[in-house]
Scaffold this motif. Structure first.
Motif, PDB file in Angstrom:
ATOM      1  N   ASN A  95      21.070  12.600  -8.907  1.00 61.06           N
ATOM      2  CA  ASN A  95      19.631  12.530  -9.142  1.00 61.06           C
ATOM      3  C   ASN A  95      19.134  11.128  -8.798  1.00 61.06           C
ATOM      4  O   ASN A  95      19.612  10.141  -9.363  1.00 61.06           O
ATOM      5  CB  ASN A  95      19.314  12.867 -10.605  1.00 61.06           C
ATOM      6  N   PHE A  96      18.183  11.030  -7.855  1.00 56.48           N
ATOM      7  CA  PHE A  96      17.659   9.730  -7.446  1.00 56.48           C
ATOM      8  C   PHE A  96      16.920   9.029  -8.576  1.00 56.48           C
ATOM      9  O   PHE A  96      16.912   7.800  -8.667  1.00 56.48           O
ATOM     10  CB  PHE A  96      16.689   9.892  -6.261  1.00 56.48           C
ATOM     11  N   THR A  97      16.258   9.798  -9.439  1.00 56.30           N
ATOM     12  CA  THR A  97      15.451   9.216 -10.507  1.00 56.30           C
ATOM     13  C   THR A  97      16.318   8.614 -11.599  1.00 56.30           C
ATOM     14  O   THR A  97      16.134   7.459 -11.999  1.00 56.30           O
ATOM     15  CB  THR A  97      14.524  10.284 -11.119  1.00 56.30           C
ATOM     16  N   THR A  98      17.290   9.384 -12.091  1.00 58.83           N
ATOM     17  CA  THR A  98      18.139   8.914 -13.193  1.00 58.83           C
ATOM     18  C   THR A  98      19.380   8.172 -12.711  1.00 58.83           C
ATOM     19  O   THR A  98      20.055   7.522 -13.499  1.00 58.83           O
ATOM     20  CB  THR A  98      18.597  10.104 -14.047  1.00 58.83           C
ATOM     21  N   LYS A  99      19.697   8.329 -11.394  1.00 56.53           N
ATOM     22  CA  LYS A  99      20.918   7.742 -10.814  1.00 56.53           C
ATOM     23  C   LYS A  99      22.184   8.283 -11.495  1.00 56.53           C
ATOM     24  O   LYS A  99      23.210   7.609 -11.540  1.00 56.53           O
ATOM     25  CB  LYS A  99      20.882   6.211 -10.870  1.00 56.53           C
ATOM     26  N   GLN A 100      22.087   9.505 -12.016  1.00 58.37           N
ATOM     27  CA  GLN A 100      23.217  10.134 -12.688  1.00 58.37           C
ATOM     28  C   GLN A 100      23.921  11.116 -11.753  1.00 58.37           C
ATOM     29  O   GLN A 100      23.286  11.812 -10.956  1.00 58.37           O
ATOM     30  CB  GLN A 100      22.736  10.870 -13.942  1.00 58.37           C
ATOM     31  N   LYS A 101      25.245  11.183 -11.903  1.00 57.93           N
ATOM     32  CA  LYS A 101      26.054  12.150 -11.162  1.00 57.93           C
ATOM     33  C   LYS A 101      26.612  13.186 -12.134  1.00 57.93           C
ATOM     34  O   LYS A 101      26.954  12.855 -13.262  1.00 57.93           O
ATOM     35  CB  LYS A 101      27.200  11.442 -10.433  1.00 57.93           C
ATOM     36  N   GLN A 102      26.697  14.427 -11.671  1.00 57.81           N
ATOM     37  CA  GLN A 102      27.230  15.508 -12.490  1.00 57.81           C
ATOM     38  C   GLN A 102      28.228  16.313 -11.666  1.00 57.81           C
ATOM     39  O   GLN A 102      27.933  16.712 -10.536  1.00 57.81           O
ATOM     40  CB  GLN A 102      26.102  16.432 -12.964  1.00 57.81           C
ATOM     41  N   THR A 103      29.403  16.523 -12.212  1.00 58.99           N
ATOM     42  CA  THR A 103      30.404  17.347 -11.540  1.00 58.99           C
ATOM     43  C   THR A 103      30.076  18.813 -11.770  1.00 58.99           C
ATOM     44  O   THR A 103      30.002  19.286 -12.899  1.00 58.99           O
ATOM     45  CB  THR A 103      31.816  17.046 -12.067  1.00 58.99           C
ATOM     46  N   LEU A 104      29.881  19.558 -10.659  1.00 58.45           N
ATOM     47  CA  LEU A 104      29.568  20.979 -10.750  1.00 58.45           C
ATOM     48  C   LEU A 104      30.815  21.843 -10.588  1.00 58.45           C
ATOM     49  O   LEU A 104      30.996  22.813 -11.307  1.00 58.45           O
ATOM     50  CB  LEU A 104      28.536  21.358  -9.683  1.00 58.45           C
TER      51      LEU A 104
END
Length: 331
Positions: A95-104
């Motif tokens: 997410n560009f806004t939160t700069k968070q990564k999530q493993t799907l």
């Protein structure tokens, strides 16, 4: 009085949150001052303009590839991360806004080399899974169709390729229509229902809305461009143009914007021996491309001369379609 003031504070806070959320629903990308753009004009081997860009002979152990925008939110995209040393491959969301990564999806087979698909109906298909966009629920654990699965128009109709065939099926029926029999490597569906298929060196177009089975070739892009591999294909969200990455000679290699159905083309970004471009995804606003860019360095022999071998690392680039400015994303 105090209750009224508290209510006003709550309203202001909620209003600010809603404004921030709405503002970033447009595009909240990194500032261009945060990167250094280096024009791609480096040649390792033959320096003539019609010489072929040299192939990558060795890849880094860490790779980032197959970027795909969220079709409903330009501030999210998915991509595949690979660590060859550990033998790991993941599908991640950023997410560009939160700069968070999530493993799907984790533990992906290292031999699985296909792009993920993100539907406007808010689900993602990749490898052997179909999951919701937020990654919370796995809807099935079996790849019942094959590779490069695209849900077409509605969730009831699916277009995919398996082996050398492009197939179409309504999931409520058992009848499968064969649209194309050829060597197919990619399927991409536009907002107007046109199938875009890359089979090695050419691009075919099929109107998937007109009939259930089509056998005629409408157009081959090789009448416009010289022969060469075309690993990246994607549509603009309005369906009036598409984007293709071409790897051939120095003069013609790069990323092109092609109008449909006139096929008038313009080059957006130039490739070179230092960097070539592969898989593409257009933002839902139609302003940016995400692409897999392979950054490459020449390997030298004991005398310090170019050995003919090239080491490469795949990274994700964000490209402004109008200005051609590039941002190499730090993932």
């Amino acid at each position: 009085m105090r209750k009224t003031q508290n209510r006003l504070k709550i309203i202001l806070v909620l209003g600010l949150l809603l404004f921030t959320t709405f503002a970033c629903k447009k595009e909240c990308f990194p500032e261009k001052e945060s990167f250094t753009y280096v024009p791609c004009d480096v040649k390792f081997g033959n320096t003539s303009s019609n010489s072929t860009i040299l192939p990558t002979t060795e890849f880094d152990n860490i790779q980032f590839f197959y970027p795909v925008f969220n079709p409903n939110d330009p501030n999210e995209f998915i991509y595949v991360f690979e660590n060859k040393i550990l033998g790991l491959r993941y599908l991640l969301k950023y997410n560009f806004t939160t700069k968070q990564k999530q493993t799907l999806i984790d533990n992906i087979d290292m031999s699985y080399n296909n792009e993920p698909f993100w539907s406007q109906l808010n689900f993602i298909t990749y490898f052997d899974k179909k999951i919701k966009s937020d990654g919370t629920t796995i809807l099935y654990n079996e790849n019942q169709y094959g590779y490069n699965t695209n849900w077409f128009v509605t969730e009831k109709e699916v277009v995919w390729h398996k082996g050398e065939c492009l197939l179409k099926k309504n999931i409520n029926q058992n009848i499968i229509d064969t649209l194309v029999v050829d060597i197919i490597s990619k399927v991409n569906i536009s907002s107007k229902g046109i199938g875009l298929v890359n089979y090695g060196f050419a691009i075919l177009f099929r109107d998937l809305n007109s009939v259930s089975k089509i056998t005629t070739l409408d157009f081959t892009i090789d009448t416009t461009f010289p022969a060469g591999t075309k690993p990246g294909l994607c549509w603009h969200p309005d369906g009036t143009k598409f984007y293709v990455s071409l790897v051939t000679d120095y003069e013609n290699s790069g990323i092109y914007e092609v109008e449909y159905p006139s096929f008038k083309a313009r080059k957006i970004v130039q490739s070179c021996d230092k960097r070539i471009y592969k898989y593409l995804s257009c933002s839902p606003t139609g302003n940016y491309l995400l692409c897999e860019g392979i950054d490459r360095d020449p390997k030298l022999d004991n005398q310090g001369n170019f050995s003919g071998e090239i080491a490469g690392k795949s990274n994700i680039y964000l490209i402004n379609i109008q200005t051609s400015e590039e941002i190499k994303l730090d993932l």
